[in-house]
Motif scaffolding. Structure first.
Motif, mmCIF file in Angstrom:
data_model
loop_
_atom_site.group_PDB
_atom_site.id
_atom_site.type_symbol
_atom_site.label_atom_id
_atom_site.label_comp_id
_atom_site.label_asym_id
_atom_site.label_seq_id
_atom_site.Cartn_x
_atom_site.Cartn_y
_atom_site.Cartn_z
ATOM 1 N N GLU A 54 0.828 -1.200 0.000
ATOM 2 C CA GLU A 54 0.000 0.000 0.000
ATOM 3 C C GLU A 54 0.871 1.263 0.000
ATOM 4 O OE1 GLU A 54 -3.559 -2.006 2.742
ATOM 5 O OE2 GLU A 54 -2.221 -0.468 3.572
ATOM 6 N N MET A 55 0.307 2.326 -0.551
ATOM 7 C CA MET A 55 0.901 3.656 -0.474
ATOM 8 C C MET A 55 -0.101 4.580 0.207
ATOM 9 S SD MET A 55 2.475 3.966 -4.358
ATOM 10 C CE MET A 55 0.906 3.623 -5.181
ATOM 11 N N VAL A 56 0.392 5.560 0.939
ATOM 12 C CA VAL A 56 -0.478 6.538 1.594
ATOM 13 C C VAL A 56 -0.233 7.893 0.956
ATOM 14 C CG1 VAL A 56 -1.115 7.645 3.767
ATOM 15 C CG2 VAL A 56 -0.460 5.227 3.746
ATOM 16 N N ALA A 57 -1.324 8.621 0.679
ATOM 17 C CA ALA A 57 -1.204 9.894 -0.026
ATOM 18 C C ALA A 57 -2.375 10.804 0.319
ATOM 19 C CB ALA A 57 -1.184 9.653 -1.534
ATOM 20 N N LEU A 95 -3.653 5.924 8.328
ATOM 21 C CA LEU A 95 -3.714 5.055 7.154
ATOM 22 C C LEU A 95 -2.461 4.204 6.991
ATOM 23 C CD1 LEU A 95 -5.284 7.551 4.579
ATOM 24 C CD2 LEU A 95 -6.421 5.642 5.725
ATOM 25 N N ILE A 96 -1.411 4.496 7.743
ATOM 26 C CA ILE A 96 -0.172 3.714 7.670
ATOM 27 C C ILE A 96 -0.380 2.389 8.395
ATOM 28 C CG2 ILE A 96 2.270 3.633 8.299
ATOM 29 C CD1 ILE A 96 2.279 6.698 8.147
ATOM 30 N N THR A 97 -0.085 1.289 7.700
ATOM 31 C CA THR A 97 -0.271 -0.059 8.243
ATOM 32 C C THR A 97 1.002 -0.877 7.989
ATOM 33 O OG1 THR A 97 -1.081 -1.140 6.216
ATOM 34 C CG2 THR A 97 -2.697 0.143 7.507
ATOM 35 N N PHE A 128 8.111 5.309 11.179
ATOM 36 C CA PHE A 128 7.722 3.980 10.711
ATOM 37 C C PHE A 128 8.746 3.358 9.767
ATOM 38 C CE2 PHE A 128 3.694 6.040 11.858
ATOM 39 C CZ PHE A 128 3.113 5.059 12.649
ATOM 40 N N SER A 129 9.911 3.982 9.615
ATOM 41 C CA SER A 129 10.990 3.477 8.740
ATOM 42 C C SER A 129 10.491 3.261 7.313
ATOM 43 C CB SER A 129 11.574 2.179 9.317
ATOM 44 O OG SER A 129 12.125 2.396 10.586
ATOM 45 N N LEU A 130 9.904 4.310 6.748
ATOM 46 C CA LEU A 130 9.357 4.240 5.395
ATOM 47 C C LEU A 130 10.005 5.297 4.501
ATOM 48 C CD1 LEU A 130 5.578 3.848 6.293
ATOM 49 C CD2 LEU A 130 6.988 2.131 5.139
#
Length: 372
Positions: A54-57, A95-97, A128-130
């Protein structure tokens, strides 16, 4: 050699260091597609347990990311906007999972010309190390110079350690030919996941850096020529002229009864909204086109989009005068919302199932490309 020099110049403009690496592409969509492909393949390599990436935007992220998600089997999760038309950061973080592989932001987002709160999104990325990709296809060749002119804006580029890639279109405010764009990564370690290799073909070893196997050299040479000929001073001077025109237009629009600039845009683009229920903004767009202006229409909410380009320099006051006259024509005439393009957009907005609208768009393009 030219491509390497273009990437180096763009990387420097975006405040990257000597480690930046990238490629030229055929346009912003390809830059975005390659970025998403890169992060998907990186996630497959390092996090094979993620099977539904998934991507969050923000909801204002360019539709090319949805296109990339459809092509590469990912999901985009969208965070809504607040009343000031900036993204709701609390919703964004929720929304971050564990399936999230990439955070997205725009500099600026296209509909309203507002830079996303990238430092805050980068703080989430570090938590979140993203990685973070910044879509600066629209503003990448304008914002650096606008900032140097003294205009305030969020820190949006490689000065944020969590930003791992940026896309920027040469064919927009880089003033290169269509289509030309650059995807720049913080280092070659990130870029390597963009490259495709296949070593089992009887015809020999195969490798490709982008979607096209054979790439035309014309847009590479033209991009190099644009950057070299304009240079820093040329870009700064053009940004100054365009920002002056933008300010003339924004100030004038805010003086027109019932109209306002949406949010607080950061560069040479903005959206016009209506606060007058008796003045349909899409009917206003139709009235402006009758005066010879080419107008972009937007939705959610209905608005008029303006991108200020070199041919608009010297015509800011003329636009404001025409807009004021058009507003007088439209105000208090609800019938005009049932005519022309305003009627079509109104009809589309009333359809609750947007899948029906998607089908219509597909059929529209299918019909356009039908052979007689």
């Amino acid at each position: 050699q030219m491509e390497t020099e273009v990437v180096a110049m763009v990387g420097d403009m975006l405040n990257g260091d000597s480690s930046v690496a990238g490629m030229l592409t055929s346009g912003g969509t390809e830059s975005i597609l390659m970025a998403v492909k890169t992060y998907r393949d990186r996630a497959r390599h390092y996090f094979p347990q993620i099977t539904n990436p998934e991507m969050v935007a923000p909801v204002t992220i360019h539709p090319a990311f949805e296109k990339a998600a459809a092509y590469f089997n990912l999901t985009v999760k969208h965070a809504a906007l607040k009343e000031d038309f900036t993204v709701n950061l609390e919703e964004y973080q929720k929304l971050i999972t564990p399936n999230t592989i990439l955070l997205l932001a725009s500099a600026p987002q296209y509909p309203h010309g507002i830079i996303d709160p990238i430092p805050e999104i980068c703080a989430m990325a570090e938590k979140f190390s993203l990685p973070v990709h910044v879509d600066a296809c629209f503003g990448g060749f304008m914002l650096p110079w606008v900032e140097k002119l003294g205009h305030s804006m969020p820190r949006w580029d490689f000065r944020n350690p969590a930003v791992t890639s940026i896309s920027a279109d040469v064919h927009k405010y880089g003033f290169g030919v269509k289509g030309s764009s650059v995807i720049v990564y913080r280092s070659a370690e990130w870029r390597r996941f963009q490259i495709y290799a296949y070593a089992q073909w009887p015809g020999g070893l195969f490798g490709s850096v982008g979607f096209s196997g054979t790439r035309p050299g014309g847009y590479v040479a033209a991009s190099w020529a644009a950057l070299r000929s304009l240079g820093r001073q040329g870009y700064i001077e053009m940004a100054g002229h365009l920002m002056d025109t933008t300010e003339i237009m924004k100030n004038g629009i805010n003086q027109i009864e019932g109209l306002h600039i949406i949010g607080k845009p950061h560069m040479t683009a903005f959206a016009i909204g209506s606060t007058d229920n008796s003045m349909n903004i899409l009917a206003l767009a139709d009235a402006m086109e009758k005066k010879g202006w080419k107008i972009e229409r937007q939705q959610l909410p209905d608005s008029i989009h303006c991108t200020i380009l070199p041919h608009h320099i010297g015509h800011g006051n003329e636009f404001v005068t025409d807009l004021q006259e058009a507003a007088k024509t439209v105000r208090g005439k609800p019938k005009m919302s049932k005519e022309g393009t305003a009627a079509m957009y109104g009809m589309v907005a009333s359809v609750p199932d947007k899948g029906i609208v998607n089908d219509f768009i597909v059929q529209f393009f299918n019909q356009i490309y039908q052979l007689d």
